[in-house]
Scaffold this motif. Structure first.
Motif, PDB file in Angstrom:
ATOM      1  N   ALA A   1       0.848  -1.188   0.000  1.00 53.35           N
ATOM      2  CA  ALA A   1       0.000   0.000   0.000  1.00 53.35           C
ATOM      3  C   ALA A   1       0.886   1.242   0.000  1.00 53.35           C
ATOM      4  O   ALA A   1       1.927   1.267   0.638  1.00 53.35           O
ATOM      5  N   GLY A   2       0.459   2.281  -0.723  1.00 55.01           N
ATOM      6  CA  GLY A   2       1.248   3.498  -0.881  1.00 55.01           C
ATOM      7  C   GLY A   2       1.131   4.411   0.327  1.00 55.01           C
ATOM      8  O   GLY A   2       0.499   4.066   1.305  1.00 55.01           O
ATOM      9  N   PRO A   3       1.693   5.619   0.255  1.00 51.14           N
ATOM     10  CA  PRO A   3       2.467   6.104  -0.895  1.00 51.14           C
ATOM     11  C   PRO A   3       3.880   5.509  -0.927  1.00 51.14           C
ATOM     12  O   PRO A   3       4.405   5.111   0.110  1.00 51.14           O
ATOM     13  N   ILE A   4       4.445   5.463  -2.119  1.00 48.31           N
ATOM     14  CA  ILE A   4       5.758   4.861  -2.317  1.00 48.31           C
ATOM     15  C   ILE A   4       6.652   5.868  -3.022  1.00 48.31           C
ATOM     16  O   ILE A   4       6.233   6.490  -4.007  1.00 48.31           O
ATOM     17  N   VAL A   5       7.865   6.038  -2.501  1.00 56.16           N
ATOM     18  CA  VAL A   5       8.831   6.972  -3.088  1.00 56.16           C
ATOM     19  C   VAL A   5      10.005   6.163  -3.624  1.00 56.16           C
ATOM     20  O   VAL A   5      10.615   5.378  -2.889  1.00 56.16           O
ATOM     21  N   LEU A   6      10.309   6.353  -4.909  1.00 58.12           N
ATOM     22  CA  LEU A   6      11.405   5.649  -5.563  1.00 58.12           C
ATOM     23  C   LEU A   6      12.452   6.639  -6.040  1.00 58.12           C
ATOM     24  O   LEU A   6      12.173   7.831  -6.183  1.00 58.12           O
ATOM     25  N   CYS A   7      13.633   6.119  -6.303  1.00 61.80           N
ATOM     26  CA  CYS A   7      14.654   6.883  -7.002  1.00 61.80           C
ATOM     27  C   CYS A   7      14.635   6.467  -8.472  1.00 61.80           C
ATOM     28  O   CYS A   7      14.218   5.352  -8.808  1.00 61.80           O
ATOM     29  N   GLN A   8      15.065   7.369  -9.325  1.00 65.54           N
ATOM     30  CA  GLN A   8      15.080   7.089 -10.756  1.00 65.54           C
ATOM     31  C   GLN A   8      15.863   5.806 -11.034  1.00 65.54           C
ATOM     32  O   GLN A   8      16.959   5.607 -10.539  1.00 65.54           O
ATOM     33  N   GLY A   9      15.245   4.909 -11.816  1.00 69.77           N
ATOM     34  CA  GLY A   9      15.867   3.633 -12.117  1.00 69.77           C
ATOM     35  C   GLY A   9      15.419   2.505 -11.213  1.00 69.77           C
ATOM     36  O   GLY A   9      15.660   1.332 -11.509  1.00 69.77           O
ATOM     37  N   ASP A  10      14.753   2.845 -10.091  1.00 70.61           N
ATOM     38  CA  ASP A  10      14.229   1.818  -9.192  1.00 70.61           C
ATOM     39  C   ASP A  10      12.824   1.414  -9.638  1.00 70.61           C
ATOM     40  O   ASP A  10      12.230   2.015 -10.527  1.00 70.61           O
ATOM     41  N   SER A  11      12.276   0.405  -8.991  1.00 69.50           N
ATOM     42  CA  SER A  11      10.935  -0.068  -9.336  1.00 69.50           C
ATOM     43  C   SER A  11      10.260  -0.626  -8.096  1.00 69.50           C
ATOM     44  O   SER A  11      10.913  -0.913  -7.089  1.00 69.50           O
ATOM     45  N   VAL A  12       8.957  -0.781  -8.177  1.00 71.02           N
ATOM     46  CA  VAL A  12       8.185  -1.422  -7.120  1.00 71.02           C
ATOM     47  C   VAL A  12       7.226  -2.407  -7.787  1.00 71.02           C
ATOM     48  O   VAL A  12       6.656  -2.118  -8.837  1.00 71.02           O
ATOM     49  N   VAL A  13       7.087  -3.577  -7.180  1.00 68.25           N
ATOM     50  CA  VAL A  13       6.189  -4.601  -7.715  1.00 68.25           C
ATOM     51  C   VAL A  13       4.880  -4.558  -6.931  1.00 68.25           C
ATOM     52  O   VAL A  13       4.859  -4.766  -5.714  1.00 68.25           O
ATOM     53  N   PHE A  14       3.782  -4.275  -7.641  1.00 68.60           N
ATOM     54  CA  PHE A  14       2.460  -4.314  -7.039  1.00 68.60           C
ATOM     55  C   PHE A  14       1.860  -5.699  -7.245  1.00 68.60           C
ATOM     56  O   PHE A  14       1.965  -6.279  -8.323  1.00 68.60           O
ATOM     57  N   GLN A  15       1.227  -6.207  -6.213  1.00 64.14           N
ATOM     58  CA  GLN A  15       0.634  -7.532  -6.251  1.00 64.14           C
ATOM     59  C   GLN A  15      -0.849  -7.429  -5.935  1.00 64.14           C
ATOM     60  O   GLN A  15      -1.242  -6.868  -4.906  1.00 64.14           O
ATOM     61  N   ALA A  16      -1.694  -7.963  -6.820  1.00 66.44           N
ATOM     62  CA  ALA A  16      -3.135  -7.995  -6.575  1.00 66.44           C
ATOM     63  C   ALA A  16      -3.495  -9.261  -5.814  1.00 66.44           C
ATOM     64  O   ALA A  16      -2.727 -10.225  -5.764  1.00 66.44           O
TER      65      ALA A  16
END
Length: 219
Positions: free
Chosen positions: A69-84
């Motif tokens: 659950a958000g909010p999510i802060v990333l740095c450029q080039g990073d990623s986050v995997v969302f799972q339903a």
């Protein structure tokens, strides 16, 4: 119907109609919360009546949840995997804002860009959409080393933290925006801002002589 949907009941062959449950008249719009059988009694001008029935089947909406659950802060080039959430016979469509993401129809989705992500989960005729999850992507800081006299300075900031390196080795205590060099070599600086780290290109110092070092030590 799907849970929350409505339909209009109608009948023909009489002058007036009464529907049960609810003692509804005419052609009512109903929103049943569960499978319900409606019975209509029609009466003609002579006062004669007859009945008919109609069963409305209500299918439950699939649950739609997303982790993390958000909010999510990333740095450029990073990623986050969302799972339903998983379930038998479910179909998925991921969205960024109001736009469906092309080809994003798996149970998970890897986000690399900022936006507001949600997933629509359907079990055939019925669908529900998860809460939005906010993703912010902060840019990678780009420090640039410039030299003024015997001092190296960082432009492109300001930044939150600094660490200077000589020939790839961290210089103890060199954590300011400037660094007074005393020897030749390849200098770099790592900086951070908004939780993201960036490193400068190499700045090579070649003109430090014995007199320069002695003068700097005296100062």
């Amino acid at each position: 119907l799907c849970t929350g949907a409505s339909t209009t009941l109608s009948a023909t062959g009489a002058s007036s109609y009464v529907w049960i449950p609810g003692n509804l008249t005419g052609s009512p719009i109903v929103t049943p919360t569960a499978t319900t059988t409606y019975t209509v009694t029609g009466t003609n001008a002579s006062g004669c009546s007859n009945t008919a029935t109609q069963t409305i089947i209500v299918n439950s909406l699939p649950m739609a949840t997303v982790t993390p659950a958000g909010p999510i802060v990333l740095c450029q080039g990073d990623s986050v995997v969302f799972q339903a959430n998983a379930g038998s016979g479910l179909q998925y469509q991921w969205y960024n804002g109001a736009s469906a993401i092309g080809g994003a129809t798996n149970i998970s989705y890897t986000a690399t860009a900022g936006g507001s992500y949600a997933v629509q989960v359907s079990n055939g005729p019925c669908a529900s959409t998860s809460l939005n999850q906010s993703v912010t992507v902060n840019p990678t800081p780009v420090p640039i080393i410039v030299s003024t006299g015997g001092t190296l300075d960082v432009t492109g900031g300001p930044f939150t933290t600094y660490q200077w390196y000589l020939n790839g080795v961290a210089i103890t205590g060199a954590t300011n925006a400037t660094y007074v060099f005393t020897q030749n070599g390849n200098y770099t600086v790592k900086v951070s801002k908004d939780g993201c780290v960036g490193e400068s290109v190499v700045y090579t110092v070649q003109n430090v002589g014995i007199d320069d070092v002695e003068n700097q030590l005296v100062v």
